[in-house]
Design an enzyme around this catalytic site. Structure first.
Site, PDB file in Angstrom:
ATOM      1  N   HIS A  71       0.814  -1.212   0.000  1.00 55.23           N
ATOM      2  CA  HIS A  71       0.000   0.000   0.000  1.00 55.23           C
ATOM      3  C   HIS A  71       0.851   1.266   0.000  1.00 55.23           C
ATOM      4  O   HIS A  71       0.351   2.341   0.311  1.00 55.23           O
ATOM      5  CB  HIS A  71      -0.917   0.011   1.239  1.00 55.23           C
ATOM      6  CG  HIS A  71      -1.962  -1.063   1.201  1.00 55.23           C
ATOM      7  ND1 HIS A  71      -2.556  -1.565   2.320  1.00 55.23           N
ATOM      8  CD2 HIS A  71      -2.517  -1.735   0.164  1.00 55.23           C
ATOM      9  CE1 HIS A  71      -3.446  -2.500   1.993  1.00 55.23           C
ATOM     10  NE2 HIS A  71      -3.431  -2.619   0.688  1.00 55.23           N
ATOM     11  N   HIS A  72       2.140   1.138  -0.329  1.00 57.63           N
ATOM     12  CA  HIS A  72       2.977   2.352  -0.271  1.00 57.63           C
ATOM     13  C   HIS A  72       2.538   3.372  -1.313  1.00 57.63           C
ATOM     14  O   HIS A  72       2.818   4.556  -1.194  1.00 57.63           O
ATOM     15  CB  HIS A  72       4.468   2.011  -0.426  1.00 57.63           C
ATOM     16  CG  HIS A  72       4.895   1.714  -1.829  1.00 57.63           C
ATOM     17  ND1 HIS A  72       4.582   0.532  -2.466  1.00 57.63           N
ATOM     18  CD2 HIS A  72       5.608   2.451  -2.722  1.00 57.63           C
ATOM     19  CE1 HIS A  72       5.075   0.557  -3.691  1.00 57.63           C
ATOM     20  NE2 HIS A  72       5.703   1.709  -3.875  1.00 57.63           N
ATOM     21  N   ARG A  73       1.873   2.885  -2.337  1.00 55.54           N
ATOM     22  CA  ARG A  73       1.257   3.756  -3.350  1.00 55.54           C
ATOM     23  C   ARG A  73      -0.147   3.226  -3.599  1.00 55.54           C
ATOM     24  O   ARG A  73      -0.335   2.008  -3.708  1.00 55.54           O
ATOM     25  CB  ARG A  73       2.027   3.669  -4.677  1.00 55.54           C
ATOM     26  CG  ARG A  73       3.380   4.322  -4.659  1.00 55.54           C
ATOM     27  CD  ARG A  73       3.299   5.645  -5.383  1.00 55.54           C
ATOM     28  NE  ARG A  73       4.338   6.546  -4.957  1.00 55.54           N
ATOM     29  CZ  ARG A  73       5.336   6.956  -5.723  1.00 55.54           C
ATOM     30  NH1 ARG A  73       5.422   6.551  -6.950  1.00 55.54           N
ATOM     31  NH2 ARG A  73       6.210   7.814  -5.268  1.00 55.54           N
ATOM     32  N   LYS A  77      -2.490  -2.470  -7.879  1.00 54.94           N
ATOM     33  CA  LYS A  77      -2.748  -2.828  -9.285  1.00 54.94           C
ATOM     34  C   LYS A  77      -2.220  -4.209  -9.593  1.00 54.94           C
ATOM     35  O   LYS A  77      -1.132  -4.570  -9.141  1.00 54.94           O
ATOM     36  CB  LYS A  77      -2.012  -1.793 -10.170  1.00 54.94           C
ATOM     37  CG  LYS A  77      -2.294  -1.916 -11.634  1.00 54.94           C
ATOM     38  CD  LYS A  77      -3.487  -1.091 -12.037  1.00 54.94           C
ATOM     39  CE  LYS A  77      -3.953  -1.384 -13.437  1.00 54.94           C
ATOM     40  NZ  LYS A  77      -4.690  -2.653 -13.572  1.00 54.94           N
ATOM     41  N   ASP A 106       8.296   2.994 -12.861  1.00 60.09           N
ATOM     42  CA  ASP A 106       7.668   4.256 -12.435  1.00 60.09           C
ATOM     43  C   ASP A 106       6.178   4.315 -12.741  1.00 60.09           C
ATOM     44  O   ASP A 106       5.670   5.334 -13.221  1.00 60.09           O
ATOM     45  CB  ASP A 106       8.378   5.460 -13.085  1.00 60.09           C
ATOM     46  CG  ASP A 106       9.759   5.669 -12.507  1.00 60.09           C
ATOM     47  OD1 ASP A 106       9.944   5.403 -11.297  1.00 60.09           O
ATOM     48  OD2 ASP A 106      10.665   6.074 -13.263  1.00 60.09           O
ATOM     49  N   LYS A 113      -2.715  -8.780  -6.847  1.00 61.93           N
ATOM     50  CA  LYS A 113      -3.057  -9.829  -7.810  1.00 61.93           C
ATOM     51  C   LYS A 113      -4.297 -10.552  -7.326  1.00 61.93           C
ATOM     52  O   LYS A 113      -4.548 -10.629  -6.121  1.00 61.93           O
ATOM     53  CB  LYS A 113      -1.917 -10.843  -7.920  1.00 61.93           C
ATOM     54  CG  LYS A 113      -1.928 -11.614  -9.207  1.00 61.93           C
ATOM     55  CD  LYS A 113      -1.437 -10.743 -10.335  1.00 61.93           C
ATOM     56  CE  LYS A 113      -1.044 -11.482 -11.559  1.00 61.93           C
ATOM     57  NZ  LYS A 113      -0.099 -10.693 -12.355  1.00 61.93           N
TER      58      LYS A 113
HETATM   59  N1  GLU Z   1      -1.345  -9.197 -15.383  1.00 61.95           N
HETATM   60  C1  GLU Z   1      -0.376  -8.299 -15.920  1.00 61.95           C
HETATM   61  C2  GLU Z   1       0.948  -8.456 -15.190  1.00 61.95           C
HETATM   62  O1  GLU Z   1       1.246  -9.479 -14.623  1.00 61.95           O
HETATM   63  C3  GLU Z   1      -0.878  -6.875 -16.026  1.00 61.95           C
HETATM   64  C4  GLU Z   1      -1.336  -6.243 -14.769  1.00 61.95           C
HETATM   65  C5  GLU Z   1      -2.036  -4.887 -14.960  1.00 61.95           C
HETATM   66  O2  GLU Z   1      -2.144  -4.434 -16.076  1.00 61.95           O
HETATM   67  O3  GLU Z   1      -2.461  -4.349 -13.932  1.00 61.95           O
HETATM   68  O4  GLU Z   1       1.764  -7.585 -15.211  1.00 61.95           O
END
Ligand code: GLU
Length: 480
Positions: A71-73, A77, A106, A113
């Protein structure tokens, strides 16, 4: 030089332990205090869920995960994977790799995940849709999804279709949220996706390899010529990443001599026609029986990784090159288009043989990079290029007219068209992606060169990444 921590049990490390092993190997090169390293390494939140889904007349309990590694940013994602191999350890490992990947290139996100333990091939689209929508609802219930919280994307076994279901479920449950479209990336274009996202990981792999192969000295050390032109390439996997990598690398003059798929490998020393093979596999659901040109099918797919070649690109799943087959790999460069395809035990064998290993956290970062562009597009509510394209074209046209007036010569029409072309979204996406891959490699290479003692590329990449995360924590004022 700091001692290398050689685990006695390297062969039996779990996937997440291997990521930690690479982290520990790089940590001494960062100068970060132990407490901060512990904080960077640990998984911040793990959400395991079980929910019921109807399969015809029966009900099955589905096992699924979302792990937010750091959670540092914010937001966090990372993709969502549909596979029978999914378990907590795998999702934790993949989430951690996302943190290091994002920092390295960056992209201002923490890593995350998701995974659902199902076989997408053996599940009907209706059931897949139910599962995806239910999974999204579970994420919403626990505040584990949102444009400023956690933003999923495609991964192994998922694509645009699943992302559209996630989006639709999320916006239905969050009516009026102005940035709702930024809750997921990898969406279809019609659903506010971005041009170039589908092929972004593969394109990023090729941009990376093009940069790597441009250094004369590095190539000389490997006994290779400079540049991608003429390089013999083997790709494992003809899924989204493998297909686009293979297709795009041939546009740079490389020859894809083998593609290894689950049910066999296809080999042609003269180079394969990637689009033809891809269509064949789509139609027949198998590569078996493929004969175009001099192509031959090798039944033992794994043995194709051991063929003579310059670049080997594993673009399927983790743990494909292990201590069992590493000594037989003949490639000079191994580029990890998949996440975690080379195990630590295999890496040691390959490094001793002088193989250059380009780590996943760098070489497959193109996907998340373009996901970041998509998220920016969603938050800004405007397509890239929309505001300036015509203005640029007009400006360039005036400029050419001026040159013609001053010189009294006419610029040929075809030349004018290419000169005045204002950037479309796809041009800007690819340019941003190329720049990202080049800059990140330069950072890694410089870091590696600056060390007095020799370190491998993965260690340098992890160290650069950890340093960037360290600096974010320092800037937050959490660590002295
Ligand atoms: N699943 C991809 C990865 O392993 C993309 C992740 C994304 O676009 O958030 O990098």
């Amino acid at each position: 030089m700091p001692d290398k921590k050689e685990s006695p049990d390297l062969k039996n490390l779990s996937f997440s332990d291997s990521v930690s092993y690479y982290f520990d190997k790089a940590s001494p090169f960062t100068g970060a205090p132990q407490g901060l390293l512990d904080q960077i390494k640990t998984c911040n939140s793990i959400y395991k869920m079980n929910f019921p889904v109807k399969y015809g007349n029966e009900v099955r309990v589905i096992e699924a995960y979302r792990v937010q590694h750091s959670h540092h940013r914010m937001p966090t994602k990372g993709g969502i994977r549909y596979s029978l191999q999914v378990d907590q350890d795998e999702v934790m490992a993949l989430a951690a790799l996302m943190t290091y990947k994002c920092a390295l290139v960056d992209v201002p996100f923490g890593g995350a995940k998701g995974g659902i333990k199902i076989s997408p091939r053996q599940t009907s689209p209706e059931i897949l849709e139910n599962i995806t929508r239910r999974y999204t609802t579970e994420l919403v219930k626990k505040n584990f999804i949102g444009p400023g919280i956690d933003v999923p994307a495609p991964d192994y076994g998922t694509g645009e279709r699943e992302m559209a279901w996630i989006l639709d479920t999320y916006v239905t449950l969050n009516p009026g949220e102005i940035n709702g479209y930024g809750c997921v990336t990898g969406k279809p274009i019609s659903q506010n996706g971005i041009h170039g996202r589908t092929e972004a990981t593969g394109r990023g792999v090729v941009y990376a390899l093009n940069e790597i192969c441009s250094y004369k000295d590095d190539m000389k050390d490997l006994g290779l010529e400079t540049g991608l032109e003429g390089k013999r390439v083997i790709v494992q996997g003809l899924g989204n990443v493998g297909y686009h990598t293979a297709r795009i690398i041939t546009q740079y003059g490389a020859k894809v001599i083998a593609i290894a798929e689950a049910d066999g490998a296809v080999y042609d020393e003269n180079g394969l026609d990637i689009d033809h093979l891809y269509k064949y596999r789509q139609e027949k659901k198998s590569v078996k029986g493929y004969t175009k040109g001099a192509a031959k099918v090798i039944a033992d797919s794994a043995s194709a990784l051991e063929l003579e070649c310059d670049i080997l690109i594993p673009a399927a799943l983790e743990k494909q090159i292990t201590e069992k087959n590493a000594s037989r790999i003949k490639a000079k460069i191994v580029a990890e288009a998949a996440n975690g395809p080379v195990t630590p035990a295999a890496e040691n064998i390959l490094l001793k043989k002088g193989v250059m290993i380009i780590p996943d956290i760098y070489v497959n970062a193109g996907g998340v990079t373009v996901s970041y562009f998509e998220w920016l597009k969603n938050l800004s509510h405007v397509r890239f290029g929309r505001m300036q394209k015509r203005w640029e074209e007009k400006h360039q046209t005036d400029f050419i007219k001026l040159i013609e007036e001053l010189t009294g010569k006419t610029v040929p029409k075809a030349r004018i068209e290419s000169l005045i072309h204002g950037a479309d979204e796809i041009d800007l996406v690819n340019s941003g992606l190329e720049d990202t891959m080049i800059e990140a490699y330069r950072d890694i290479r410089e870091f590696k060169k600056r060390r007095k003692s020799e370190i491998d590329i993965r260690t340098a990449a992890f160290a650069v990444s950890i340093n960037k995360i360290k600096n974010s924590y320092y800037a937050m004022g959490i660590f002295p």
